[in-house]
Every structure is written in structure tokens, then in C-alpha cells.
Motif scaffolding. Structure first.
Motif, mmCIF file in Angstrom:
data_model
loop_
_atom_site.group_PDB
_atom_site.id
_atom_site.type_symbol
_atom_site.label_atom_id
_atom_site.label_comp_id
_atom_site.label_asym_id
_atom_site.label_seq_id
_atom_site.Cartn_x
_atom_site.Cartn_y
_atom_site.Cartn_z
ATOM 1 N N TYR A 278 0.801 -1.211 0.000
ATOM 2 C CA TYR A 278 0.000 0.000 0.000
ATOM 3 C C TYR A 278 0.842 1.272 0.000
ATOM 4 O O TYR A 278 0.360 2.338 -0.392
ATOM 5 N N PHE A 279 2.096 1.178 0.430
ATOM 6 C CA PHE A 279 2.985 2.340 0.482
ATOM 7 C C PHE A 279 4.339 1.985 -0.138
ATOM 8 O O PHE A 279 5.395 2.218 0.455
ATOM 9 N N ALA A 280 4.289 1.453 -1.367
ATOM 10 C CA ALA A 280 5.505 0.961 -2.005
ATOM 11 C C ALA A 280 6.500 2.089 -2.263
ATOM 12 O O ALA A 280 7.704 1.940 -2.026
ATOM 13 N N ARG A 281 6.031 3.226 -2.761
ATOM 14 C CA ARG A 281 6.953 4.328 -3.060
ATOM 15 C C ARG A 281 7.631 4.834 -1.793
ATOM 16 O O ARG A 281 8.828 5.126 -1.793
ATOM 17 N N GLU A 282 6.849 4.944 -0.721
ATOM 18 C CA GLU A 282 7.417 5.407 0.541
ATOM 19 C C GLU A 282 8.447 4.414 1.065
ATOM 20 O O GLU A 282 9.474 4.797 1.638
ATOM 21 N N SER A 283 8.178 3.135 0.860
ATOM 22 C CA SER A 283 9.112 2.109 1.299
ATOM 23 C C SER A 283 10.436 2.208 0.545
ATOM 24 O O SER A 283 11.518 2.122 1.138
ATOM 25 N N VAL A 284 10.359 2.406 -0.764
ATOM 26 C CA VAL A 284 11.577 2.538 -1.559
ATOM 27 C C VAL A 284 12.343 3.792 -1.145
ATOM 28 O O VAL A 284 13.576 3.771 -0.984
ATOM 29 N N ALA A 285 11.625 4.890 -0.942
ATOM 30 C CA ALA A 285 12.278 6.142 -0.549
ATOM 31 C C ALA A 285 12.980 6.013 0.791
ATOM 32 O O ALA A 285 14.022 6.633 1.025
ATOM 33 N N ALA A 286 12.417 5.184 1.683
ATOM 34 C CA ALA A 286 13.011 5.002 3.017
ATOM 35 C C ALA A 286 14.212 4.070 2.982
ATOM 36 O O ALA A 286 14.879 3.888 4.002
#
Length: 446
Positions: A249-257
Motif C-alpha cells: 500500500y505504500f511501495a513508493r514510501e518504502s523505496v524512498a526510506a
């Protein structure tokens, strides 16, 4: 009874042994055989277990071996927690994906596919040795990716292999506690796959109390999964997702982190310090293990909690324990005929409509001396079922790829995953993992 622990030099083995020390009912495990490919890791964990056993009457005997057959012979239960490729393999699982702009996580997304591709052949060979040497043993699988590996081992062992995970039980415990309820008195409507499930209802005294929890801001703030994914989102879903659904659900945020050290890189550094420390100072092995365990537990999914502002993990939840309690409860229910209901990874049958009968699913099960039976669940709504169907197709494709050595099927397993955005990227993933993980390259030599 004899318990064989595969991956017996692993960091979390003392959790299992600690649970056995607290178990005084009969019959009980009287001997634990630790198997590992690393004699040095076995020696370290044996030091920790000796410290833990001090002062306990009738503590289970501990024996170590690097001979798989010797570990399995005459076992009543086999606990499988192996890590093919070690933590170095895990760091590659995470890094290769992140370098391609994808989620870098060991069981979810391309990292989980890579982990499964190299683990399934080993797990099936282990299952074959169990069938030959301990055909009446029950196998409790915690080897990740747990659903995929359990499904592969079922081809040899059938219903005598059961997958476990502590994430669903933790979610149920937190949801009940947020409402001031005893977790032992609620019935969870939890449905899905390993690391891909939803708590869709929570019954207490004949009434579903989950809608009340979702509507209560203060109560939701006490549930880590709701803090992680956001109260507005879990209300929109109408269910409490397993924490690993954050990566979907928060794939982009996960990659950014993922710009800093990955979880695998952090654990590799931490565990190298722990094992070296015990080798240097074996006299305080248990104390060193407890310190390292606390650090490990408090930093679990730290990057996701930092990115979302979910805050630190609840201290009471950290003390509640995890998969070791589930493993012990499962063994007790089978060995002593003590009826229990718990969330396990088992053959679907007709429990989850819309998923294949032979698929391993994660659902509430009734357990007693005769074995494990999945309980019927309510049909998953389309917004959940579609994702579960797609990921299950990935798991089953990966199993076939691993057992046949088929490179096209391996590429397909990556390409079909909802967190992989192109076939070209899937080919790059396989090439990247093959270059960095020798155990995967051995399955797909190219």
C-alpha cells in the motif's frame, strides 16, 4: 519427545528453548537437537542455552550436530528455520531490488521471490530426509517465505508440515487489547496468505467488535498496524491489514526510506557482533543474547515506522513473545490432544473461496491430537482477493521454477509480482540476484 531444530545456530533459537523451559506439562520435549551448517554458530547458541537452563529442573537436554540425518532420526517434531544464503543472501535480496527502484524486503516483493527460488529446492530435500528418517514427525516450518516453502514441502510431507508466523497473532492481540478485551476470548476472522492477510472481523461474545475499533481514534492509535498504515486507510479498507501490507500500500514510501542501511545489513552487523562477543566471552552468553535481542526487536520495521511517524513499538507488545509461543502451543495441542485454535499456514481446501485447493493459506485452524483443520472463512472482498490470487500465482510459479531450474519460469515469477513493473525489470532482477547470491546461481546457472 525429541525436537530437531534445523537452523539450530540461528539467533532466535533461544526463544524456542526458553518456551520449552517454561513448559512443565507431560509429555514434553526432553531433548533438543540443534542442526546447522555452521559449527561456530552452533557452539555460540549452545552457550546461550546452557546459561538459560541454569537453575531449571529437568531442562531439556541439548545436542548439536552438522549431520542432518543425525538430527532428524527419531524426532517427534522438526522445527525448520533455515536461511539459505545466510544474512549475506538477505542483504542481496533487499539491495538488488532497491537498486532497481523496487521494494527491498526479504519476504515481500522481488526479495521474497529470490529468497524462495533458492530456498525451495533445499526445503524439499530436507522434507525428503524427514520422510525417510522420521515419517511420523510433525514439521513446523518458520523458514521464509513461509507460505511458499510450506507449500513446497507439502509435496513430500502432506498435512504433517504446518507453517507458522507470529504476525497474525500479534495483530489479533493488539486489536483485542486496544478494546480492553482478553485476546484469548476473541475469535479472529483473519484471512490471507503469509505476510499478506487481513483481520476482517473480530468476534467477542457473538458480536463483531472490529467496526467499533475502526471508528475509535484513540483505540486505533494503540494498534501498531493502524499507526503504520494510517487510521484513514484502514477505515477505507474496512479491515486491519497485516503489517507487511505496508510494502504494497505504500511501495513508493518504502523505496524512498531505503536510502540507508537495509534491515538485512543492520542485522548482519549486529549478529556478527553478537556471535563474536560470545566467542570472546562465553561466560555471559545469555546476557549478550538478551541485549542483542532487545536491539533487534525494537528496530523491527523501523524504517517504515520512521517514514510514517508510527512511533516506537509498544513495550508490552515486545514482552508478549512471538513465534516461539505459537510453536509450543501447536506442539502441545498435537502431542497432548489439547484443543486449540490458532492462525496457521495450511492447505486451503475450501477454507478460502477463490484460491486453489492445494494452495497454502494463512487462516484460523482447529488443532488437536489428530492434526490441524482449517476453519471456513467469509469470502474475501475483491479488493483483497485479487491481490491474494496474484501473489499466490507468483508463489506457485516460483515453486515450479525452483524445482525445475526453469529460467523462463523464474523470470515469470518476478514479472507477475504486483510490486514489479515490467518484464525487462524481472529479467534484470534474476540477473542481479544470480550475480550476487551463489545459492540462487546454483539453481539457475544461466
Amino acid at each position: 519427545m525429541r525436537l530437531a531444530v534445523l537452523g539450530g545456530g540461528g539467533f532466535r533459537v533461544p526463544l524456542v528453548y526458553g518456551a520449552l523451559l517454561r513448559d512443565t506439562a507431560r509429555p514434553r520435549v526432553e531433548e533438543v537437537v540443534l542442526y546447522d551448517v555452521s559449527p561456530a554458530r552452533l557452539e555460540t547458541i549452545a552457550h546461550v542455552l546452557r546459561d538459560l537452563a541454569a537453575g531449571h529442573d529437568a531442562a531439556p537436554r541439548v545436542r548439536t550436530t552438522t549431520d542432518l540425518d543425525a538430527a532428524l532420526r527419531d524426532a517427534s517434531f522438526v522445527f525448520s528455520a533455515i536461511r539459505v544464503g545466510g544474512l549475506a543472501g538477505r542483504t542481496a535480496d533487499e539491495r538488488v531490488a532497491l537498486e532497481l527502484g523496487l521494494v527491498g524486503q526479504e519476504t515481500t516483493g522481488p526479495g521474497g521471490v529470490a529468497y524462495g527460488l533458492r530456498t525451495v529446492p533445499v526445503a524439499v530435500r530436507v522434507a525428503e530426509r524427514i520422510a525417510a528418517l522420521a515419517p511420523r514427525a510433525w514439521v513446523i516450518n518458520f523458514t521464509n517465505p513461509a507460505g511458499m516453502v510450506t507449500e513446497a514441502m507439502r509435496r513430500v510431507l502432506g498435512d504433517r508440515v504446518i507453517g507458522i508466523c507470529d504476525s497474525p497473532a500479534g495483530l489479533v492481540r493488539r486489536a483485542a487489547a486496544a478494546l480492553g478485551l482478553d485476546p484469548a476470548r476473541v475469535s479472529p476472522g483473519y484471512v490471507g496468505l503469509n505476510h499478506l492477510g487481513w483481520l476482517c472481523d473480530l468476534t467477542y461474545e457473538g458480536r463483531d467488535v472490529l467496526p467499533g475499533l475502526l471508528a475509535d481514534d484513540a483505540a486505533l492509535r494503540r494498534v501498531e498496524e493502524a499507526r503504520l498504515l494510517g487510521p484513514d486507510w484502514v477505515r477505507a479498507l474496512g479491515a486491519l491489514p497485516n503489517e507487511y501490507l505496508y510494502y504494497y500500500y505504500f511501495a513508493r514510501e518504502s523505496v524512498a526510506a531505503g536510502s540507508g542501511p537495509t534491515r538485512g545489513e543492520s542485522l548482519l552487523e549486529q549478529q556478527e557482533r553478537f556471535y563474536a562477543g560470545v566467542r570472546a566471552r562465553p561466560g555471559d552468553a545469555a546476557a549478550q543474547w538478551r541485549r542483542a535481542r532487545r536491539e533487534r526487536d525494537t528496530t523491527y520495521m523501523a524504517e517504515a515506522r520512521d517514514a510514517t511517524g508510527a512511533g516506537e513499538r509498544d513495550a508490552a507488545d515486545l514482552e508478549a513473545g512471538g513465534y516461539e509461543g505459537i510453536a509450543l502451543a501447536l506442539m502441545a495441542a498435537i502431542a497432548r490432544g489439547e484443543p486449540a485454535t490458532m492462525i496457521l499456514n495450511v492447505r486451503n481446501g475450501a477454507a478460502v473461496p477463490g484460491l486453489p485447493e492445494e494452495a497454502v493459506v494463512e487462516v484460523p485452524c482447529a488443532v488437536d491430537g489428530s492434526g490441524v483443520r482449517p476453519l471456513a472463512t467469509r469470502p474475501l472482498p475483491g479488493r483483497f482477493l485479487g491481490l491474494a490470487q496474484q501473489v499466490k500465482a507468483v508463489e506457485q510459479t516460483a515453486i515450479e521454477a525452483a524445482l525445475t531450474g526453469s529460467e523462463p519460469l523464474a523470470v515469470a515469477a518476478f514479472a507477475l509480482h504486483p510490486l514489479v513493473d515490467s518484464v525487462t525489470t524481472a529479467r534484470r532482477l534474476l540477473d542481479g540476484y544470480r550475480a550476487r547470491v551463489p545459492e540462487l546461481a546454483a539453481v539457475f546457472p544461466g
